[in-house]
Design an enzyme around this catalytic site. Structure first.
Site, PDB file in Angstrom:
ATOM      1  CB  ALA A  67      22.288   3.491 -18.682  1.00 32.57           C
ATOM      2  N   GLY A 110      21.469  -1.862 -18.428  1.00 34.80           N
ATOM      3  CA  GLY A 110      22.333  -1.428 -19.908  1.00 34.80           C
ATOM      4  C   GLY A 110      23.590  -2.730 -20.067  1.00 34.80           C
ATOM      5  CD  GLU A 113      19.423  -2.993 -22.341  1.00 33.95           C
ATOM      6  OE1 GLU A 113      20.167  -2.001 -21.420  1.00 33.95           O
ATOM      7  OE2 GLU A 113      17.848  -2.587 -23.094  1.00 33.95           O
ATOM      8  CD  GLU A 133      16.465  -1.557 -18.381  1.00 31.57           C
ATOM      9  OE1 GLU A 133      16.049  -2.821 -17.749  1.00 31.57           O
ATOM     10  OE2 GLU A 133      17.832  -1.945 -18.962  1.00 31.57           O
TER      11      GLU A 133
END
Ligand code: DAK
Length: 259
Positions: A67, A110, A113, A133
């Site tokens: 992200a 992300g 993911e 993260e």
């Protein structure tokens, strides 16, 4: 379809479509707009009868480095709640058609993911996967703590989530996170080859089968077997089942129509 941060290329003759993440300078960091575009593209391709299989890719250096940290850094919990990225990711999760991730370079946070939202993964030798993260004071938020252990087992998932260190394509293959490793220059060819091998099958059967396999991660065995049985019976209501079995008996290639 007009997008700023992704490129969408359907190849109707082959019943496949490609979504390329396209923020190369930022290593395809997944800002909100880009994720919204991925959501919209997937929804539209899912509704397009000419498309049976979707490939998501990035570029040679990065599938996606996570992200967009710069976009998130000054947000508080209420901002995050209001932005509600989950509705975007939930929509992506609902895609009925098979999705192949073609991964080169970084697939982080992300990005990793998003890879795990796909159904199969073709990776280049340079691919690296990680949930870093923890290094920026948070933890995975788009399913990493749940999908990663299901894919690679508890030990490696814990290691990745708690250290934030990346794993190589080789380790990802051994652990079961990805399907195959190919040389960088063959990444798209091999991904398209896999997509074509799926797309020559009945699109309804593809969707029913994908749904049943995904349910195995959520249901008890009994519930999963029940869903499988329903989907299996339902396929006998399709013209594609008649065509597929007739073609086998007549020793010819089936012509599936998605009906
Ligand atoms: N966000 C924003 N910019 C990024 C970025 C990121 N994640 N990753 C890289 N960039 C930018 C860099 O800032 C740099 O920009 P400039 O400085 O040139 O303007 C450019 O991309 C090139 O990066 P580097 O110069 O850092 O390149 P290096 O080769 O040296 O390093 C790297 C590559 C991938 C190791 C490094 O960039 C890196 O560590 N990136 C951050 C990786 C990371 O921590 N990713 C996890 C982010 S958190 C949710 C959904 C999703 C998420 C959460 C919630 N919900 C549904 C609620 C996801 C969260 C995350 O992914």
């Amino acid at each position: 379809m007009n997008f700023e941060y992704i490129i969408v290329k359907p190849t109707y003759a082959e019943h496949i479509a490609l979504i390329q993440l396209n923020r190369p300078k930022e290593l395809n960091a997944l800002n909100l707009q880009l994720m919204g575009e991925v959501r919209d593209a997937l929804k539209s391709l899912d509704e397009d009868d000419n498309v049976r299989v979707i490939i998501i890719t990035g570029n040679e250096r990065a599938f996606a480095a996570g992200a967009d940290i710069k976009q998130m850094s000054d947000k508080n919990a209420i901002d995050m709640l209001k932005i509600d990225q989950f509705s975007t990711w939930d929509q992506i999760k609902k895609t009925k058609k098979p999705i192949i991730a073609a991964v080169s370079g970084f697939a982080l946070g992300g990005g990793c993911e998003l890879v795990m939202h796909c159904d199969c993964v073709v990776a280049s030798e340079t691919a690296q996967f990680g949930q870093p993260e923890i290094k920026i004071g948070v933890m995975p938020g788009a399913g990493g703590t749940q999908r990663l252990p299901r894919a690679v087992g508890k030990a490696l998932a814990m290691e990745m989530v708690l250290t934030g260190e990346f794993i190589s394509a080789e380790r990802a293959l051994q652990a079961g996170l990805i399907n195959k490793i190919v040389p960088v220059e063959l990444l798209m060819d091999e991904s398209v080859k896999m997509a074509k091998s799926m797309a020559r099958n009945s699109p309804i059967a593809l969707q029913m089968a994908k749904e049943a396999v995904l349910k195995s991660f959520e249901n008890s065995l009994t519930e999963g077997l029940y869903l499988e049985r329903k989907n299996f019976y339902m396929l006998f209501a399709t013209e594609d089942q008649k065509e597929g079995m007739a073609a086998f008996v007549e020793k010819r290639k089936p012509e599936f129509k998605g009906r």
